[in-house]
Scaffold this motif. Sequence first.
Motif, PDB file in Angstrom:
ATOM      1  N   SER A   1     -16.499   9.979  -2.931  1.00  0.00           N
ATOM      2  CA  SER A   1     -15.484   9.527  -1.971  1.00  0.00           C
ATOM      3  C   SER A   1     -15.670   8.071  -1.567  1.00  0.00           C
ATOM      4  O   SER A   1     -14.686   7.334  -1.402  1.00  0.00           O
ATOM      5  CB  SER A   1     -15.502  10.425  -0.729  1.00  0.00           C
ATOM      6  OG  SER A   1     -16.800  10.427  -0.140  1.00  0.00           O
TER       7      SER A   1
ATOM      8  N   GLU B   1     -12.770   5.150  -1.983  1.00  0.00           N
ATOM      9  CA  GLU B   1     -12.277   4.362  -0.843  1.00  0.00           C
ATOM     10  C   GLU B   1     -12.504   2.875  -1.070  1.00  0.00           C
ATOM     11  O   GLU B   1     -11.667   2.041  -0.719  1.00  0.00           O
ATOM     12  CB  GLU B   1     -12.984   4.817   0.436  1.00  0.00           C
ATOM     13  CG  GLU B   1     -12.600   6.223   0.875  1.00  0.00           C
ATOM     14  CD  GLU B   1     -13.430   6.704   2.059  1.00  0.00           C
ATOM     15  OE1 GLU B   1     -14.265   5.902   2.549  1.00  0.00           O
ATOM     16  OE2 GLU B   1     -13.247   7.859   2.480  1.00  0.00           O
TER      17      GLU B   1
ATOM     18  N   GLU C   1      -9.740   1.377  -3.248  1.00  0.00           N
ATOM     19  CA  GLU C   1      -8.484   1.131  -2.529  1.00  0.00           C
ATOM     20  C   GLU C   1      -8.579  -0.129  -1.669  1.00  0.00           C
ATOM     21  O   GLU C   1      -7.625  -0.912  -1.580  1.00  0.00           O
ATOM     22  CB  GLU C   1      -8.132   2.347  -1.680  1.00  0.00           C
ATOM     23  CG  GLU C   1      -7.774   3.587  -2.505  1.00  0.00           C
ATOM     24  CD  GLU C   1      -7.300   4.743  -1.631  1.00  0.00           C
ATOM     25  OE1 GLU C   1      -7.228   4.567  -0.404  1.00  0.00           O
ATOM     26  OE2 GLU C   1      -6.995   5.820  -2.191  1.00  0.00           O
ATOM     27  N   LYS C   2      -9.733  -0.348  -1.026  1.00  0.00           N
ATOM     28  CA  LYS C   2      -9.910  -1.544  -0.192  1.00  0.00           C
ATOM     29  C   LYS C   2      -9.901  -2.809  -1.049  1.00  0.00           C
ATOM     30  O   LYS C   2      -9.287  -3.823  -0.688  1.00  0.00           O
ATOM     31  CB  LYS C   2     -11.223  -1.442   0.587  1.00  0.00           C
ATOM     32  CG  LYS C   2     -11.218  -0.370   1.672  1.00  0.00           C
ATOM     33  CD  LYS C   2     -12.567  -0.290   2.374  1.00  0.00           C
ATOM     34  CE  LYS C   2     -12.562   0.804   3.447  1.00  0.00           C
ATOM     35  NZ  LYS C   2     -13.884   0.923   4.113  1.00  0.00           N
TER      36      LYS C   2
END
Length: 710
Positions: free
Chosen positions: A543, A547, A550-551
Motif C-alpha cells: 500500500s 500511494e 499516486e503522489k
Amino acid sequence: MKEVLSRQGLVKVALIGNPNSGKTSVFNRLTGLNQKVGNFPGVTVDKKTGSFNLDNNTQAKLIDLPGAYSLYPTSIDERIVLDILTNKEDPLYPDVIVYVADATNLERHLLLLSQVQDLGIPVILALNMADLASKGGYKIDSAAITKKLGISVVETNGRSGGGVSEIKKEILNKFNHKVIPSGGFKFDNGSTKVLGEIKGKLKVENDYQAILYAHHYQNLGHLNSDEKAVIEDIIAKNNFSRIKAQVDETMARFDKIVPLVEKVVVNNSNAETSFTEKLDKILTHKVFGSIIFISILMVVFQAIFAWSSYPMDLIDEAFASLTELTKSLLPEGVITSLITDGIIAGLGGVLIFIPQITILFLLVALLEEVGYMSRAVFLSDSIMRKFGLNGRSIVSLISGVACAVPAIMATRSIGDWRERLITIMVTPLMSCSARIPVFTVLVGFAVPQEYYFGIFNLQGLVVMGLYIAGATAAILSAYVMKQILKTREISYLVMELPTYKMPHWKNVGITVFEKVKTFVFEAGKIILIISIFLWFLASYGPSDRMEQVEKQVATEATTNNWDETKIEDEIASRKIEVSYAGYLGKAIEPIIEPLGFDWKMGIALITSFAAREVFVGTMATIYSVGSSGDDEQSVVQRMATEVNPETGELVYDQATSFSLLVFYLFAMQCMSTLAIVKRETKSWKWPTIQLVYMTGLAYISSLVVFNIFS
C-alpha cells in the motif's frame, strides 16, 4: 435420477455394441437431453448415462458403455466393459442389456453378443439401421434369431426412432419376469477343470465369468490380491494356456455365428455396399484419398479460424460493453474492479472459445455421422503411429492451429491411453490463433518489410516458418514421449468402416451441446479462478508503494501540465511496476535476462499466462500508450522507440524480438489449455509436466536464438 425411487422401480440398463453400431443414436432416442456425461472411475473415458420412463411406476437408468469388439480387451474402452460385466457388485452392473448391432453387417457384430449372452444377463438384441439394411436388399428373419439364440430381437432405426417403444416394452418385460436366458453359445474351451475350481474357490456362479477370470484376473480391478493369487495358482497347476484358449474360443464362436447368419440373413442386392466401395476406392486411395483428406482438414481449419472470428468479436465486444456498463453503474472501488477486471474478464475468457468449440465439434460430428471420419483415421494412422500418435491425432493437431482447447477435447476419440496422452501433451505446440498478435508485433521489429519476386513478403514467410517450426516441434516431442511413456498395452487400429449415410441432425445437435456445456461448466470454473488470481496480482501491491506512485504522478502532472488521460496512463504504468506482478517481473528478471528480456517483458510473460494475446494489452499498459490500451499500432510505435537507459540501444532489436518470438512459439502460456488438460486427464500431474517441458523448450530455444542474433 431421483434417489427416492425404490429398487423395484429402477431398472439398470446397459447399452452395448461394437463401435459404429449406432449406439449413440439409440441412446439419444431413449434419453433425449435427459443425459449426463462424466468419466469412468480412474480413467478419462467418457461415461454417458441417462434416464427414461418405462411406465408410470418404473424408471430406467441407461448407461452407454464404450464400444467394444469382444470381452478380450485391447483398449481401455473394452476393459471398462469387461470390468463392469464381470462384477455384480459394480453400481453400473445392469439388470438388462440392450445389445445394438448393425443390421447391415450382422456377422461381425455377433461375437461380442455371444460372449455377453453367456454371462447370463438378460439381453435384448436391437438390430439397428434396419432402414439401411432394407434399402441394401438385406432381409433378416428376426424370429429365426430369437429361436436360435433364445433372445428377444427388436428392429430399430436410430435416425427416426423406430423400435424405441418396443425396446422399452422388452426391458420392462425382462425386468419384471427376471428370466435367466436359456439360449446362448456356452463355450468352455475345454477348461472345465479350471473354471470349476475358480467357481468353487471364488464363489462364482456363471461358467463364462469364471473363464474370463482365468483370462483377465491380472487386470480386473474388482479382484483383490488374494483372489488373484488363487486364480494364478489354479492356472499354473492346470497348465492353462490363455492365448490358445482365446483363439479356440473365438474360432468356435464363429463356427456357430457364420452358419447362423447364413440362415437368418438373405442379401438380395449389393447396391448399398457397391456405392460405399466405389466411393472408398477414391477416398481411401493412397494418393487421391490423402489429397482429399488434406483438403477437408484445410476446410475444417479455415472454418474454425475464419467463421468463428465474427461471433468471437461479438462476444468480446459484449463483454467490453458489459464492463463499461458495470463501471458506469457501480462506484469506483475494489468490488467494482473485482467484478469488471476479474470476474467479467474471466467469464469472457471462457465464453469467447464457444464459437470455435461449436464449429469444431459440429464439423467433426458431421464427418463422423456421414462415415468419413473412420476413413480419415485409417489414412493417417500408419504415419502418425511412427511418432507415438494415432490416426485420430491428426484431427486434434490440425485443429490446434486454431485453438488448442477444442483440439484437446477432440482427443476423446483416441482409445489408447498413451497415444491420447501424447496427443494432448504436444497439441499446444501447434501455433494457435492467440499467437498471431504477438507474431504481428515482434516480426515487425525483427524482419524488414521486403518482397521477393514481387509477391512473397519476407515477414509473411517468417510467420509461415514459425507455424512449420511449431508443427515440427510437436511431431518430434511426440516421438520423444513415445520412448519415455511405456505401456504393456499393444495399440491396434481396429475399426469398422461404416457405410456412408446422411447425418442424423439430432445426434449432431446433442453432441455439440454436450461438448460446449462440458467446457463451460468444467474448464470454465478453473479458468475463472485463475483469472481472479491474476487480476489480484496485477492490481495490488504494498500500500505504501501504491500511494507513493499516486503522489509522484500528481506532483509531475502539476509541473508538466498533464491532461487527465496522461495522468491515468502514467499511474497505471507505474502501479503495475510496484504491483505484486511487478515484483514477480523484477524477481524473474535475473532468469530471463540471458534471453534479452527485461522486467517489463517479465510482467508480460506472467500476465499473458491468462492468454497469449494478453501480451499486447500488457505492453500497452506498461508503456502508457493511451486509454485504448489494446491499439496494436500504438503499441508497435512505442515499443519500436523504447531505448535501454543503460546502453542507449533499442530494447526490441532483432535479437530480442526473435528471442521473444521463439519463446511465445513454444511456451505454454494459456491457462485455458492447462485447465482443459487437467479436466481431460483428471490430474494436475500432466498439465504440470506440460507446463514444465514446454517452458523449458521455450527457454533453451530462446537462449540459443538470442545468442545467434546478438
